[in-house]
Design a protein around this motif. Structure first.
Motif, PDB file in Angstrom:
ATOM      1  N   SER A 189     -17.056  10.020  29.498  1.00 37.68           N
ATOM      2  CA  SER A 189     -18.103  11.043  29.519  1.00 37.68           C
ATOM      3  C   SER A 189     -17.795  12.068  28.435  1.00 37.68           C
ATOM      4  O   SER A 189     -16.651  12.180  27.970  1.00 37.68           O
ATOM      5  CB  SER A 189     -18.166  11.732  30.881  1.00 37.68           C
ATOM      6  N   TYR A 190     -18.817  12.826  28.066  1.00 36.55           N
ATOM      7  CA  TYR A 190     -18.623  13.885  27.072  1.00 36.55           C
ATOM      8  C   TYR A 190     -17.505  14.828  27.500  1.00 36.55           C
ATOM      9  O   TYR A 190     -16.624  15.179  26.694  1.00 36.55           O
ATOM     10  CB  TYR A 190     -19.922  14.657  26.882  1.00 36.55           C
ATOM     11  N   GLU A 191     -17.487  15.203  28.763  1.00 35.14           N
ATOM     12  CA  GLU A 191     -16.479  16.142  29.254  1.00 35.14           C
ATOM     13  C   GLU A 191     -15.075  15.546  29.141  1.00 35.14           C
ATOM     14  O   GLU A 191     -14.129  16.244  28.741  1.00 35.14           O
ATOM     15  CB  GLU A 191     -16.776  16.513  30.707  1.00 35.14           C
ATOM     16  N   GLU A 192     -14.936  14.273  29.481  1.00 36.46           N
ATOM     17  CA  GLU A 192     -13.611  13.634  29.413  1.00 36.46           C
ATOM     18  C   GLU A 192     -13.166  13.431  27.969  1.00 36.46           C
ATOM     19  O   GLU A 192     -11.984  13.611  27.638  1.00 36.46           O
ATOM     20  CB  GLU A 192     -13.646  12.305  30.165  1.00 36.46           C
ATOM     21  N   PHE A 193     -14.091  13.070  27.083  1.00 35.65           N
ATOM     22  CA  PHE A 193     -13.736  12.945  25.668  1.00 35.65           C
ATOM     23  C   PHE A 193     -13.273  14.304  25.130  1.00 35.65           C
ATOM     24  O   PHE A 193     -12.296  14.381  24.376  1.00 35.65           O
ATOM     25  CB  PHE A 193     -14.918  12.428  24.855  1.00 35.65           C
ATOM     26  N   CYS A 194     -13.961  15.361  25.522  1.00 35.98           N
ATOM     27  CA  CYS A 194     -13.571  16.706  25.096  1.00 35.98           C
ATOM     28  C   CYS A 194     -12.179  17.066  25.621  1.00 35.98           C
ATOM     29  O   CYS A 194     -11.365  17.674  24.906  1.00 35.98           O
ATOM     30  CB  CYS A 194     -14.588  17.737  25.561  1.00 35.98           C
ATOM     31  N   GLN A 195     -11.892  16.676  26.868  1.00 38.06           N
ATOM     32  CA  GLN A 195     -10.578  16.959  27.441  1.00 38.06           C
ATOM     33  C   GLN A 195      -9.468  16.269  26.650  1.00 38.06           C
ATOM     34  O   GLN A 195      -8.400  16.854  26.420  1.00 38.06           O
ATOM     35  CB  GLN A 195     -10.544  16.513  28.898  1.00 38.06           C
ATOM     36  N   THR A 196      -9.715  15.039  26.221  1.00 32.45           N
ATOM     37  CA  THR A 196      -8.738  14.317  25.419  1.00 32.45           C
ATOM     38  C   THR A 196      -8.472  15.051  24.109  1.00 32.45           C
ATOM     39  O   THR A 196      -7.314  15.205  23.680  1.00 32.45           O
ATOM     40  CB  THR A 196      -9.237  12.889  25.124  1.00 32.45           C
ATOM     41  N   LEU A 197      -9.513  15.506  23.461  1.00 30.66           N
ATOM     42  CA  LEU A 197      -9.370  16.218  22.191  1.00 30.66           C
ATOM     43  C   LEU A 197      -8.702  17.579  22.402  1.00 30.66           C
ATOM     44  O   LEU A 197      -7.877  18.003  21.582  1.00 30.66           O
ATOM     45  CB  LEU A 197     -10.737  16.369  21.529  1.00 30.66           C
ATOM     46  N   GLU A 198      -9.027  18.241  23.499  1.00 30.72           N
ATOM     47  CA  GLU A 198      -8.384  19.516  23.817  1.00 30.72           C
ATOM     48  C   GLU A 198      -6.881  19.320  24.030  1.00 30.72           C
ATOM     49  O   GLU A 198      -6.061  20.113  23.540  1.00 30.72           O
ATOM     50  CB  GLU A 198      -9.011  20.118  25.078  1.00 30.72           C
ATOM     51  N   LYS A 199      -6.506  18.277  24.778  1.00 27.88           N
ATOM     52  CA  LYS A 199      -5.088  17.991  25.020  1.00 27.88           C
ATOM     53  C   LYS A 199      -4.364  17.703  23.709  1.00 27.88           C
ATOM     54  O   LYS A 199      -3.222  18.138  23.498  1.00 27.88           O
ATOM     55  CB  LYS A 199      -4.938  16.807  25.971  1.00 27.88           C
ATOM     56  N   THR A 200      -5.031  16.960  22.825  1.00 27.74           N
ATOM     57  CA  THR A 200      -4.416  16.622  21.537  1.00 27.74           C
ATOM     58  C   THR A 200      -4.191  17.876  20.703  1.00 27.74           C
ATOM     59  O   THR A 200      -3.103  18.079  20.140  1.00 27.74           O
ATOM     60  CB  THR A 200      -5.314  15.633  20.777  1.00 27.74           C
ATOM     61  N   GLU A 201      -5.192  18.727  20.641  1.00 25.14           N
ATOM     62  CA  GLU A 201      -5.058  19.959  19.854  1.00 25.14           C
ATOM     63  C   GLU A 201      -4.003  20.883  20.456  1.00 25.14           C
ATOM     64  O   GLU A 201      -3.209  21.498  19.728  1.00 25.14           O
ATOM     65  CB  GLU A 201      -6.397  20.674  19.760  1.00 25.14           C
ATOM     66  N   ARG A 206      -4.179  21.966  15.433  1.00 17.91           N
ATOM     67  CA  ARG A 206      -5.465  21.646  14.810  1.00 17.91           C
ATOM     68  C   ARG A 206      -5.344  20.552  13.757  1.00 17.91           C
ATOM     69  O   ARG A 206      -6.230  19.712  13.604  1.00 17.91           O
ATOM     70  CB  ARG A 206      -6.048  22.930  14.187  1.00 17.91           C
ATOM     71  N   GLN A 207      -4.238  20.526  13.025  1.00 15.00           N
ATOM     72  CA  GLN A 207      -4.073  19.541  11.959  1.00 15.00           C
ATOM     73  C   GLN A 207      -4.159  18.115  12.491  1.00 15.00           C
ATOM     74  O   GLN A 207      -4.655  17.219  11.797  1.00 15.00           O
ATOM     75  CB  GLN A 207      -2.745  19.753  11.236  1.00 15.00           C
ATOM     76  N   ALA A 208      -3.688  17.907  13.725  1.00 20.66           N
ATOM     77  CA  ALA A 208      -3.739  16.562  14.302  1.00 20.66           C
ATOM     78  C   ALA A 208      -5.178  16.083  14.441  1.00 20.66           C
ATOM     79  O   ALA A 208      -5.471  14.897  14.227  1.00 20.66           O
ATOM     80  CB  ALA A 208      -3.046  16.546  15.664  1.00 20.66           C
ATOM     81  N   LEU A 209      -6.085  16.985  14.792  1.00 21.11           N
ATOM     82  CA  LEU A 209      -7.487  16.607  14.941  1.00 21.11           C
ATOM     83  C   LEU A 209      -8.165  16.375  13.594  1.00 21.11           C
ATOM     84  O   LEU A 209      -9.197  15.709  13.524  1.00 21.11           O
ATOM     85  CB  LEU A 209      -8.261  17.688  15.712  1.00 21.11           C
ATOM     86  N   GLU A 210      -7.600  16.920  12.544  1.00 18.55           N
ATOM     87  CA  GLU A 210      -8.212  16.793  11.223  1.00 18.55           C
ATOM     88  C   GLU A 210      -7.792  15.515  10.512  1.00 18.55           C
ATOM     89  O   GLU A 210      -8.387  15.156   9.492  1.00 18.55           O
ATOM     90  CB  GLU A 210      -7.865  18.013  10.374  1.00 18.55           C
ATOM     91  N   GLN A 211      -6.785  14.814  11.034  1.00 18.89           N
ATOM     92  CA  GLN A 211      -6.342  13.557  10.423  1.00 18.89           C
ATOM     93  C   GLN A 211      -6.063  12.497  11.493  1.00 18.89           C
ATOM     94  O   GLN A 211      -5.116  11.742  11.413  1.00 18.89           O
ATOM     95  CB  GLN A 211      -5.086  13.798   9.567  1.00 18.89           C
ATOM     96  N   LEU A 243     -19.143  10.385  20.184  1.00 12.26           N
ATOM     97  CA  LEU A 243     -19.453  10.905  18.854  1.00 12.26           C
ATOM     98  C   LEU A 243     -19.839  12.377  18.918  1.00 12.26           C
ATOM     99  O   LEU A 243     -19.475  13.156  18.028  1.00 12.26           O
ATOM    100  CB  LEU A 243     -20.572  10.075  18.221  1.00 12.26           C
ATOM    101  N   ARG A 244     -20.556  12.758  19.953  1.00 11.82           N
ATOM    102  CA  ARG A 244     -20.915  14.168  20.119  1.00 11.82           C
ATOM    103  C   ARG A 244     -19.658  15.023  20.282  1.00 11.82           C
ATOM    104  O   ARG A 244     -19.535  16.102  19.685  1.00 11.82           O
ATOM    105  CB  ARG A 244     -21.839  14.336  21.328  1.00 11.82           C
ATOM    106  N   ALA A 245     -18.715  14.560  21.070  1.00 11.03           N
ATOM    107  CA  ALA A 245     -17.466  15.307  21.253  1.00 11.03           C
ATOM    108  C   ALA A 245     -16.697  15.411  19.937  1.00 11.03           C
ATOM    109  O   ALA A 245     -16.173  16.475  19.596  1.00 11.03           O
ATOM    110  CB  ALA A 245     -16.609  14.636  22.325  1.00 11.03           C
ATOM    111  N   ASP A 248     -18.491  17.977  17.800  1.00  4.66           N
ATOM    112  CA  ASP A 248     -18.347  19.340  18.305  1.00  4.66           C
ATOM    113  C   ASP A 248     -16.941  19.889  18.065  1.00  4.66           C
ATOM    114  O   ASP A 248     -16.770  21.101  17.856  1.00  4.66           O
ATOM    115  CB  ASP A 248     -18.693  19.402  19.791  1.00  4.66           C
ATOM    116  N   PHE A 249     -15.942  19.013  18.099  1.00  3.85           N
ATOM    117  CA  PHE A 249     -14.560  19.442  17.846  1.00  3.85           C
ATOM    118  C   PHE A 249     -14.190  19.378  16.360  1.00  3.85           C
ATOM    119  O   PHE A 249     -13.055  19.649  15.999  1.00  3.85           O
ATOM    120  CB  PHE A 249     -13.585  18.587  18.667  1.00  3.85           C
ATOM    121  N   LYS A 250     -15.159  18.987  15.532  1.00  7.58           N
ATOM    122  CA  LYS A 250     -14.944  18.894  14.078  1.00  7.58           C
ATOM    123  C   LYS A 250     -13.729  18.022  13.761  1.00  7.58           C
ATOM    124  O   LYS A 250     -12.863  18.371  12.952  1.00  7.58           O
ATOM    125  CB  LYS A 250     -14.778  20.285  13.467  1.00  7.58           C
TER     126      LYS A 250
END
Length: 276
Positions: A189-201, A206-211, A243-245, A248-250
């Motif tokens: 779900s969008y919320e769960e994908f966002c949680q994964t990206l939040e945990k990673t960051e 932030r650099q981890a999300l950019e590469q 893809l939306r997540a 949104d997290f750039k």
């Protein structure tokens, strides 16, 4: 701003032949951005061939990543198998350097019904030795263990975050389809994908999300986890929400499509992302 690149896990089916060079050229013709060179059955590429393909990729602005052999288990009970697994990862890293690829991924190992914390220690030690050799050899390659599709395999999101924060030059390869499968249909779900990206960051910055090195495909699974890959339209994976997540997290980096139809789903992902 970080750029999200879309490509295929292997040479596109519509390439003129199965060579890496033909794959790179076809990726550009398809207006895709990247390609993962698959060494899943062994690192069998000559240095001069790899360098030629790497030069073409640079000229055509196609980013390359690599996938190591399937025959890797850094937690193998037999010392020779464990040593061979480390050697295969290093062989992949050396080939990646020839190709100009910046990240390699692989399935790190299996628990073999052993204590999970003990296995974590074994795999951490092996990866620390590998990254030390990578540094000594001057290889400019990120070592990115993959998030795996079954609980019996080492490679949960939490294990990858921990490794990446504790070992130099270890980075996560987040396979969103595997995460969906290993959780029995959750993480979709969008919320769960966002949680994964939040945990990673939060864990890696932030650099981890950019590469970020990422995989996605349709997936078939059971309560025990991954069974096989499917084309996205045949699967329940909510790729539009993913893809939306990512937008949104750039998130930047490479999104490698491993669906059976490869370039068709890779184009579907890119086209959908652009329209968001």
């Amino acid at each position: 701003m970080a750029e999200l690149l879309f490509g295929t896990g292997g040479v596109p089916h519509s390439a003129s032949d199965r060579s890496v060079l033909a794959g790179v050229r076809r990726i550009r013709e398809l207006e895709l951005d990247c390609m993962e060179v698959e060494f899943v059955r062994g690192v069998r590429i000559k240095k001069e061939v790899a360098e030629q393909a790497g030069k073409a990729a640079a000229e055509l602005r196609v980013i390359l990543t690599c996938h190591g052999p399937y025959y890797i288990n850094l937690n193998a009970e037999e010392p020779d198998k464990k040593e061979a697994s480390s050697s295969r990862i290093l062989e992949t890293a050396r080939a990646a350097q020839w190709l100009g690829a910046k990240s390699i991924t692989f399935h790190a190992g299996f628990f073999l019904k052993q204590d999970r914390e003990q296995v974590y220690g074994v795999i951490k030690k092996a990866l620390a030795e590998i990254t030390s050799t990578v540094a000594q050899e001057g290889l400019e390659v990120r070592i990115s263990p993959e998030l795996t599709g079954k609980e019996t395999q080492f490679g949960s999101l939490e294990e990858l975050m921990r490794l990446s924060s504790e070992v130099d030059n270890i980075h996560p390869c987040i396979d969103f389809s595997h995460y969906h499968a290993r959780t029995g249909g959750a993480q979709n779900s969008y919320e769960e994908f966002c949680q994964t990206l939040e945990k990673t960051e939060k864990a890696l910055g932030r650099q981890a999300l950019e590469q970020l090195h990422m995989h996605v495909s349709g997936i078939n699974y059971t309560a025990k986890g991954e069974r096989n890959h499917l084309n996205l339209p045949e699967s329940d994976l909510k790729y539009k929400e993913l893809l939306r997540a990512l937008k949104d997290f750039k998130v930047g980096g490479t999104l490698i499509c491993e669906s059976p139809n490869l370039e068709e789903d890779a184009r579907l992902l890119k086209d959908t992302y652009i329209k968001l």
